[in-house]
Design a protein around this motif. Structure first.
Motif, PDB file in Angstrom:
ATOM      1  N   ARG A   1      32.847  77.010   3.281  1.00 35.69           N
ATOM      2  CA  ARG A   1      34.259  77.375   3.155  1.00 35.69           C
ATOM      3  C   ARG A   1      34.423  78.829   3.564  1.00 35.69           C
ATOM      4  O   ARG A   1      33.439  79.578   3.647  1.00 35.69           O
ATOM      5  CB  ARG A   1      34.727  77.192   1.706  1.00 35.69           C
ATOM      6  CG  ARG A   1      34.080  78.189   0.733  1.00 35.69           C
ATOM      7  CD  ARG A   1      34.507  77.950  -0.697  1.00 35.69           C
ATOM      8  NE  ARG A   1      33.953  78.989  -1.585  1.00 35.69           N
ATOM      9  CZ  ARG A   1      34.056  78.971  -2.910  1.00 35.69           C
ATOM     10  NH1 ARG A   1      34.665  77.956  -3.520  1.00 35.69           N
ATOM     11  NH2 ARG A   1      33.529  79.956  -3.636  1.00 35.69           N
TER      12      ARG A   1
ATOM     13  N   GLU B   1      31.724  70.334   6.730  1.00 33.91           N
ATOM     14  CA  GLU B   1      30.573  69.540   6.298  1.00 33.91           C
ATOM     15  C   GLU B   1      29.321  70.094   6.969  1.00 33.91           C
ATOM     16  O   GLU B   1      29.325  70.392   8.165  1.00 33.91           O
ATOM     17  CB  GLU B   1      30.786  68.086   6.695  1.00 33.91           C
ATOM     18  CG  GLU B   1      29.613  67.165   6.397  1.00 33.91           C
ATOM     19  CD  GLU B   1      29.844  65.782   6.974  1.00 33.91           C
ATOM     20  OE1 GLU B   1      28.893  65.230   7.558  1.00 33.91           O
ATOM     21  OE2 GLU B   1      30.980  65.263   6.857  1.00 33.91           O
TER      22      GLU B   1
ATOM     23  N   GLN C   1      36.207  75.530  15.321  1.00 34.91           N
ATOM     24  CA  GLN C   1      36.192  74.269  16.072  1.00 34.91           C
ATOM     25  C   GLN C   1      35.135  74.330  17.179  1.00 34.91           C
ATOM     26  O   GLN C   1      34.410  73.363  17.420  1.00 34.91           O
ATOM     27  CB  GLN C   1      37.582  74.007  16.670  1.00 34.91           C
ATOM     28  CG  GLN C   1      38.659  73.709  15.634  1.00 34.91           C
ATOM     29  CD  GLN C   1      38.398  72.417  14.867  1.00 34.91           C
ATOM     30  OE1 GLN C   1      37.884  71.445  15.418  1.00 34.91           O
ATOM     31  NE2 GLN C   1      38.747  72.409  13.594  1.00 34.91           N
TER      32      GLN C   1
ATOM     33  N   THR D   1      30.574  70.060  10.757  1.00 37.84           N
ATOM     34  CA  THR D   1      31.705  69.188  11.071  1.00 37.84           C
ATOM     35  C   THR D   1      32.928  69.624  10.281  1.00 37.84           C
ATOM     36  O   THR D   1      32.928  69.520   9.046  1.00 37.84           O
ATOM     37  CB  THR D   1      31.373  67.723  10.729  1.00 37.84           C
ATOM     38  OG1 THR D   1      30.147  67.344  11.388  1.00 37.84           O
ATOM     39  CG2 THR D   1      32.502  66.803  11.177  1.00 37.84           C
ATOM     40  N   PRO D   2      33.970  70.129  10.951  1.00 36.43           N
ATOM     41  CA  PRO D   2      35.189  70.542  10.227  1.00 36.43           C
ATOM     42  C   PRO D   2      35.839  69.363   9.509  1.00 36.43           C
ATOM     43  O   PRO D   2      35.854  68.234  10.007  1.00 36.43           O
ATOM     44  CB  PRO D   2      36.098  71.078  11.341  1.00 36.43           C
ATOM     45  CG  PRO D   2      35.170  71.456  12.454  1.00 36.43           C
ATOM     46  CD  PRO D   2      34.051  70.443  12.379  1.00 36.43           C
ATOM     47  N   ARG D   3      36.402  69.651   8.333  1.00 35.07           N
ATOM     48  CA  ARG D   3      37.116  68.653   7.548  1.00 35.07           C
ATOM     49  C   ARG D   3      38.611  68.967   7.559  1.00 35.07           C
ATOM     50  O   ARG D   3      39.006  70.113   7.770  1.00 35.07           O
ATOM     51  CB  ARG D   3      36.608  68.668   6.100  1.00 35.07           C
ATOM     52  CG  ARG D   3      35.170  68.221   5.920  1.00 35.07           C
ATOM     53  CD  ARG D   3      34.752  68.450   4.487  1.00 35.07           C
ATOM     54  NE  ARG D   3      33.506  67.794   4.136  1.00 35.07           N
ATOM     55  CZ  ARG D   3      32.911  67.898   2.949  1.00 35.07           C
ATOM     56  NH1 ARG D   3      33.451  68.681   2.020  1.00 35.07           N
ATOM     57  NH2 ARG D   3      31.794  67.259   2.694  1.00 35.07           N
ATOM     58  N   PRO D   4      39.445  67.958   7.286  1.00 38.50           N
ATOM     59  CA  PRO D   4      40.895  68.189   7.276  1.00 38.50           C
ATOM     60  C   PRO D   4      41.346  69.238   6.265  1.00 38.50           C
ATOM     61  O   PRO D   4      42.380  69.884   6.465  1.00 38.50           O
ATOM     62  CB  PRO D   4      41.468  66.803   6.929  1.00 38.50           C
ATOM     63  CG  PRO D   4      40.413  65.835   7.381  1.00 38.50           C
ATOM     64  CD  PRO D   4      39.112  66.527   7.137  1.00 38.50           C
ATOM     65  N   ASP D   5      40.585  69.420   5.178  1.00 40.20           N
ATOM     66  CA  ASP D   5      40.995  70.379   4.153  1.00 40.20           C
ATOM     67  C   ASP D   5      40.607  71.815   4.483  1.00 40.20           C
ATOM     68  O   ASP D   5      40.808  72.727   3.679  1.00 40.20           O
ATOM     69  CB  ASP D   5      40.434  69.992   2.784  1.00 40.20           C
ATOM     70  CG  ASP D   5      38.897  70.048   2.728  1.00 40.20           C
ATOM     71  OD1 ASP D   5      38.275  70.354   3.769  1.00 40.20           O
ATOM     72  OD2 ASP D   5      38.338  69.773   1.651  1.00 40.20           O
ATOM     73  N   GLY D   6      40.035  72.039   5.665  1.00 40.35           N
ATOM     74  CA  GLY D   6      39.664  73.395   6.073  1.00 40.35           C
ATOM     75  C   GLY D   6      38.232  73.765   5.768  1.00 40.35           C
ATOM     76  O   GLY D   6      37.759  74.816   6.213  1.00 40.35           O
ATOM     77  N   THR D   7      37.511  72.943   5.002  1.00 45.75           N
ATOM     78  CA  THR D   7      36.090  73.194   4.750  1.00 45.75           C
ATOM     79  C   THR D   7      35.267  72.588   5.889  1.00 45.75           C
ATOM     80  O   THR D   7      35.805  71.939   6.792  1.00 45.75           O
ATOM     81  CB  THR D   7      35.644  72.604   3.401  1.00 45.75           C
ATOM     82  OG1 THR D   7      35.824  71.178   3.426  1.00 45.75           O
ATOM     83  CG2 THR D   7      36.453  73.209   2.256  1.00 45.75           C
TER      84      THR D   7
END
Length: 219
Positions: free
Chosen positions: A116, A96, A59, A88-94
């Protein structure tokens, strides 16, 4: 960062079959032979296994980074200045990934990808060993479209980071600002020597007219 990274993250280079591909293979073979004869290879070969930093808070790591130095490579040869990476963090943990740079004609160039957590990482690390893909999503099941992304140096306040991969073939120095302070530059270079890198290969990357980017994440 293995399979043809673009900017400070790996990407996929696709070349059609035919004479152009054969010529490119020949150039790559010649380049590999020249590298094998270079003095810097002995330094890498004798160095202990490269170690990532123990922990990266992804983060805090998110946001805009300026590429301020690198080992030159073929896949970034079109980028003459102003290379940046935005994570940019994604909700699925990966994560962008947006890489941008400026070409010799002044035009911007961009590549979008995803990062990832690495499927195989050294023990005792958290968030510092990633894999990055710029290939289409339908190729994500192929292991060779993912490139290693190891954070091997990181300032306590996340003002700079150094990224490489286990073979030490690729190296990027990233900063939250377009230029490092003299003290940070000296610290990074001293540590790189200790980590077995050949500093004669390290090239400063100009940041002259930074491209428009999203705001940097707060440290």
């Amino acid at each position: 960062m293995t399979p043809a990274p673009t900017s400070p993250l790996p990407a996929l280079s696709i070349v059609r079959n035919g004479p152009a591909r054969r010529a490119r293979r020949a150039r790559v073979a010649l380049a590999a032979a020249a590298l094998a004869l270079s003095p810097g290879l002995a330094l890498t070969a004798d160095a202990p296994p490269l170690q990532p930093v123990p922990r990266v808070d992804l983060q805090r790591y998110a946001g805009l980074w300026y590429q301020v130095a690198l080992y030159p490579n073929d896949f970034q040869s079109h980028c003459v200045s102003d290379t940046t990476a935005t994570y940019t963090p994604r909700p699925d943990g990966t994560i962008e990934v947006l890489n941008q740079c400026r070409r010799s004609n002044g035009e911007p160039d961009r590549a979008e990808g995803v990062a990832r957590h690495a499927s195989k990482a050294p023990g005792g690390v958290e968030g510092s060993v990633l894999e990055v893909r710029f290939a289409p999503a339908w190729l994500a099941w192929l292991p060779w479209v993912w490139g290693d992304y190891w954070v091997i140096q990181l300032a306590d306040d996340y003002r700079y980071a150094v990224v490489s991969e286990p073979s030490r073939k690729y190296l990027w120095v990233l900063s939250r600002s377009p230029a490092l302070s003299p003290d940070d530059d000296a610290t990074i270079r001293t540590r790189l020597r200790e980590q077995g890198f050949d500093l004669s290969r390290l090239q400063v990357h100009p940041q002259e007219r930074p491209l428009n980017q999203r705001p940097t994440a707060s440290p």
